[in-house]
Motif scaffolding. Structure first.
Motif, PDB file in Angstrom:
ATOM      1  N   GLY A  29       0.520   4.020  -2.726  1.00  0.00           N
ATOM      2  CA  GLY A  29       0.120   5.355  -2.273  1.00  0.00           C
ATOM      3  C   GLY A  29       1.108   6.417  -2.703  1.00  0.00           C
ATOM      4  N   SER A  30       2.406   6.072  -2.695  1.00  0.00           N
ATOM      5  CA  SER A  30       3.390   7.100  -3.017  1.00  0.00           C
ATOM      6  C   SER A  30       3.570   7.280  -4.519  1.00  0.00           C
ATOM      7  N   LEU A  83      -6.128   7.631   0.429  1.00  0.00           N
ATOM      8  CA  LEU A  83      -6.053   6.280   1.009  1.00  0.00           C
ATOM      9  C   LEU A  83      -6.069   6.304   2.533  1.00  0.00           C
ATOM     10  N   VAL A  84      -5.259   7.157   3.095  1.00  0.00           N
ATOM     11  CA  VAL A  84      -5.074   7.124   4.547  1.00  0.00           C
ATOM     12  C   VAL A  84      -6.322   7.574   5.301  1.00  0.00           C
ATOM     13  N   MET A 124       0.822  -1.203   0.000  1.00  0.00           N
ATOM     14  CA  MET A 124       0.000   0.000   0.000  1.00  0.00           C
ATOM     15  C   MET A 124       0.864   1.264   0.000  1.00  0.00           C
ATOM     16  N   ALA A 168      -5.140   8.467  -4.769  1.00  0.00           N
ATOM     17  CA  ALA A 168      -4.167   7.857  -3.873  1.00  0.00           C
ATOM     18  C   ALA A 168      -3.977   8.665  -2.588  1.00  0.00           C
ATOM     19  N   ASP A 169      -4.093   9.980  -2.683  1.00  0.00           N
ATOM     20  CA  ASP A 169      -3.831  10.757  -1.467  1.00  0.00           C
ATOM     21  C   ASP A 169      -4.996  10.687  -0.482  1.00  0.00           C
TER      22      ASP A 169
END
Ligand SMILES: Nc1ncnc2c1ncn2[C@@H]1O[C@H](COP(=O)(O)OP(=O)(O)OP(=O)(O)O)[C@@H](O)[C@H]1O
Ligand code: SF4
Ligand SMILES: [Mg+2]
Lengths: 602, 225
Positions: A500-501, A523-524, A496, A520-521
């Motif tokens: 994500g990066s 996700l957290v 992940m 993606a940004d």
């Protein structure tokens, strides 16, 4: 085992066994019936294979001899196998020096002519069936010992044997408990082939007069008796010879088929045919790649990819995540037309720059994908031929697909290798893949994709085996390459943090379906599906709170043939309700650039 | 356990070069480094699986858990038999206790490894090692062959065992985030040598060696919200 030769072998062996059982009771009397009047006859209606010097019917004798011949062969095999297993496992049990002595003795014996060994033993042990059986047994032993030793050595190197050694388990127990049970299967398979060999060997011994002595008789003995008359009545010798050859062949064929089916790899290669695709709504004109309702099925109700839709814009990297078996790789392969036989790709269309890839005739499709699809796998050696120079492999893309001359193609290959920041590209181009480091090989594969103008880049776990510092370089390169060629990149990973990066958007798959799609940004903190959240929380990243336990997802993902009616995640989901188990939640908009398939998404 | 000047050579190649490292009682020392840096060789030397020169003080009672749970269990042995391997006179109650330690139900004892998921197999391998009452447990990349969904559970287990049993551990991984999460101290290996060793926080927040800084910078991070 289902091959023609395997079936033939099994049929022959079955026939021989039946003969061994029923032969003596049925034809026994006839085989012993002495008829001086009919002595030394040739082929006739009454005696299809002729008679011997006492007028006994040779056909009956051949049929009756099956039992003794097979019995002796089985005995010889048992002796050979027993000696072989002992010799083969001794090196693992004995102290190192002694063990080495045993294995070099075995090597010497393997090189020694088997027939000589058999004759020598037989002469020492005394003429007759016993000597012959011992002789053949001894002659077979070294090869069997070698096989045992090789198999045992591979088990002895395994982690579970290392674990047992650490736990203080004795050498002898390790052999009995760990080694023998794990090599038994291939050894037993090999026995079948050995029986064939000992049949032939024993016939040879009897033929040389070293085997069964009168009044006993096996096929070899009958052959010996008939051989003197071969020019007058060929059938009297050919009958028994035929049986020896047939039985030997049968056991060999069956043994080999058994061994093959035991080691057969599961997935045959080859591109799968595409099923006719139903037409879907209008395409997104911006997208480089657009996939609608893609499905992959295998025979037997196995559907690992279910109605997957994806859109990737120019210069965009979309991550595919999910646990093993969720269908990430197959989705990407279906897009690239690479699903292995017998998988069938359905749904669609798969539009690459607005062109339906699967609707194209096979040759055009190959041409299109040959120049516009770049694939990067976890193992770069899957894409590189170890026997060829790196530069030549890259150049081939240009000569085959772009009609470049060899010199031009080579020039371009060197240029592309330099482009992916391989130092001294001209020198590296002349090297073979094994002379490059893992990271460099992966760069070379990317460079290969850059020989054309990639429109679609599929990267399946491209950095999984690499060190973090090398991984960082490869990820950067993928980012650059995607942007400069304005290609669509599908990036598959189980990590992940990597996804994500690197990625712009992330598509989360579960049991063959997309369950969430989000930037993606987000996700957290923005993931809405319980599965995505659990995935993010189950692996620590550098900012994880060390005082809290990690999330874990109980249970397991349903297999591609077990997916039921409701939400596939229901069994493992803390928020699951009756509605979840009854009906599957559709994938729906959930704010900007965000889609979720969950009834309880917040 | 204290490792003093440990060296492992394979022919002319020195895989582990004069390593000195202490694993204090009841602590988890994380070992990071790139592939080929000698982490696994050091682990195997400590576990007595490869010959070495140098000295290991208090080196008995070491057990190891391997990377690949599919290769580290005998496929022909039941889970119970595997777990019992380290016990002198195994009883079903012992096996049940060991399975309990790794949160597996006792019914699993009669099953074969092929019926288990990767995460469950790794728990069985840990239970087997615990059966020998090790003074030091060496864990070599025990989560890298596991699926994402079960890595968390195995890491939780590792931390739980340390808290419950006061187990000392050498925890090897190439994944700094994982090591940071479970280890009390971190040792960084490069080309066979330990280049930095200190408390986890210190190594992660104020790395002293340039190589450690390099490694930390390369770790992929989830974008902050
Ligand atoms: N040739 C095949 N025949 C039958 N089933 C197959 C075949 N190939 C793949 N599958 C099944 O399809 C499912 C999805 O496979 P896929 O390789 O796409 O998973 P994945 O998400 O890439 O997993 P991983 O993370 O392990 O790479 C799996 O359950 C697999 O068993
Ligand atoms: S639909 Fe229900 S079971 Fe499925 S993920 Fe959402 S809450 Fe869980
Ligand atoms: Mg995959």
């Amino acid at each position: 085992m289902r091959t023609p030769s395997g079936l033939a072998g099994a049929a022959i062996v079955a026939l021989m066994l039946v003969l061994a059982v029923v032969g003596p009771p049925i034809w026994g009397d006839r085989a012993e019936l002495i008829d001086p009047v009919a002595a030394l006859q040739g082929v006739s209606a009454a005696h299809p294979l002729g008679t011997d010097n006492l007028g006994r019917d040779i056909l009956a004798r051949v049929l009756v001899a099956a039992r003794l011949s097979l019995l002796l062969a089985a005995l010889a095999t048992a002796i050979g196998a027993a000696i072989g297993v002992v010799l083969g496992t001794l090196p693992s049990v004995l102290p190192r020096r002694l063990g080495r002595l045993v294995s070099s003795t075995v090597s010497a014996l393997v090189a020694f002519p088997g027939l000589l060994l058999a004759m020598f033993t037989a002469v020492v042990a005394g003429l007759g069936a016993r000597g012959a059986v011992l002789g053949i047994g001894v002659a077979l032993a070294p090869a069997f010992a070698r096989l045992t030793q090789t198999l045992a050595a591979s088990i002895a190197g395994s982690d579970f044997v290392a674990a047992a050694r650490m736990l203080g388990v004795s050498k002898a127990t390790i052999v009995r408990r760990h080694v023998l049970p794990n090599i038994a299967e291939p050894l037993i398979l090999n026995l079948t082939v050995m029986i064939g060999a000992s049949l032939v060997g024993l016939a040879g011994m009897s033929f040389l007069g070293l085997g069964v002595q009168a009044p006993g008789y096996d096929w070899g003995r009958l052959l010996f008796d008939g051989f003197a008359r071969i020019y007058v009545n060929p059938m009297v010798a050919l009958g028994p010879a035929f049986m020896v050859v047939l039985a030997g062949l049968g056991f060999n064929l069956m043994g080999e088929a058994l061994a093959k089916s035991a080691t057969r790899s599961t997935v045959p290669k080859g591109a799968a045919p595409a099923a006719p695709a139903p037409e879907a709504g209008e395409a997104d004109p911006e997208a480089v790649l657009e996939v609608r309702n893609l499905t992959v099925t295998f025979p037997g109700g196995v559907t690992p990819v279910r109605e997957v839709s994806l859109t990737v814009g120019p210069g965009e990297i979309v991550g595919l995540v999910g646990e093993s078996g969720s269908g990430k790789s197959l989705t990407a392969y279906a897009v690239g037309g690479l699903v292995p036989y017998p998988g069938v790709v359905g749904g669609g269309p798969v539009l690459l720059d607005g062109q339906d890839v699967h609707a194209l005739p096979a040759t055009e499709r190959r041409k299109l994908l040959g120049t516009s699809l770049a694939m990067v796998f976890q193992d770069p050696m899957a894409s590189l031929n170890p026997a060829l120079k790196v530069g030549g492999q890259l150049a081939e893309v240009a000569t085959v697909h772009q009609g470049a001359t060899r010199a031009e193609a080579w020039q371009r290959a060197v240029d592309r290798l330099g482009h992916v920041r391989i130092s001294e590209p001209a020198r590296r181009a002349r090297q073979h893949p094994h002379q490059l480091s893992g990271g460099m090989r992966q760069r070379a594969v990317i460079a290969m994709g850059l020989m054309g103008v990639p429109r679609l880049i599929i990267a399946d776990e491209p950095t999984t085996g690499l060190d973090v510092t090398v991984q960082r370089e490869i990820l950067r390169l993928l980012r650059e390459v995607t942007e400069e060629s304005a290609a669509a990149t599908l990036f598959i990973s189980h990590d992940m943090a990597v996804v994500g990066s690197l990625c712009d958007r992330v598509v989360v798959m579960y049991a063959g379906r997309v369950v969430e799609e989000l930037p993606a940004d987000r996700l957290v903190s923005g993931a809405a599906h319980p599965y995505t959240r659990a995935l993010v929380a189950s692996v620590p990243d550098m900012s994880a709170d060390r005082s809290l336990p990690l999330a874990s997802i109980p249970g397991r993902q349903p297999g591609p043939a077990e997916v039921g009616e409701g939400c596939a995640f229901a069994e493992r989901c803390a928020l699951s309700t009756d509605r979840c188990t009854a009906t599957r939640p559709p994938l729906e908009e959930h704010g900007k650039a965000h889609r979720v398939a969950c009834w309880e998404a917040s | 356990m204290i490792i003093k000047g440990l060296t492992v050579r394979f022919g002319a190649f020195t895989a582990v070069d004069d390593v000195t490292l202490e694993v204090p009682e009841g602590r988890i020392v994380g070992l990071v480094g790139e592939s080929g840096s000698g982490k696994s060789t050091l682990a195997r030397a400590v576990s007595g699986l490869v010959p070495y020169t140098g000295e290991i003080v208090d080196g008995d009672g070491v057990q190891m858990v391997f990377q690949d749970p599919y290769a580290s269990l005998n496929p022909r042995m039941t889970v119970g038999a595997s777990v019992a391997e380290g016990l002198r006179r195994p009883t079903p109650a012992d096996v049940e206790r060991l399975l309990g330690l790794v949160s597996l139900p006792p019914q699993l004892a009669s099953r074969y490894p092929r019926e288990l998921s990767g995460g469950m197999r790794q728990r069985v391998a840990i239970a087997r090692a615990l059966g020998a009452s090790p003074r030091l447990l060496v864990a070599d990349e025990i989560t890298s062959a596991l699926d994402v969904s079960v890595q968390g559970a195995v890491l939780n287990l590792v931390r739980g065992l340390r808290a419950e049993l006061g187990l000392s551990m050498l925890f090897i991984s190439h994944n700094l985030a994982v090591v940071r999460y479970v280890a009390d101290e971190i040792a960084v290996m490069r080309e066979g040598r330990v280049v930095e060793h200190g408390p986890t926080r210190q190594v992660v927040e104020t790395p002293a060696h340039p190589y450690t800084r390099d490694l930390l910078a390369a770790v992929p991070r989830l974008p902050a919200p």
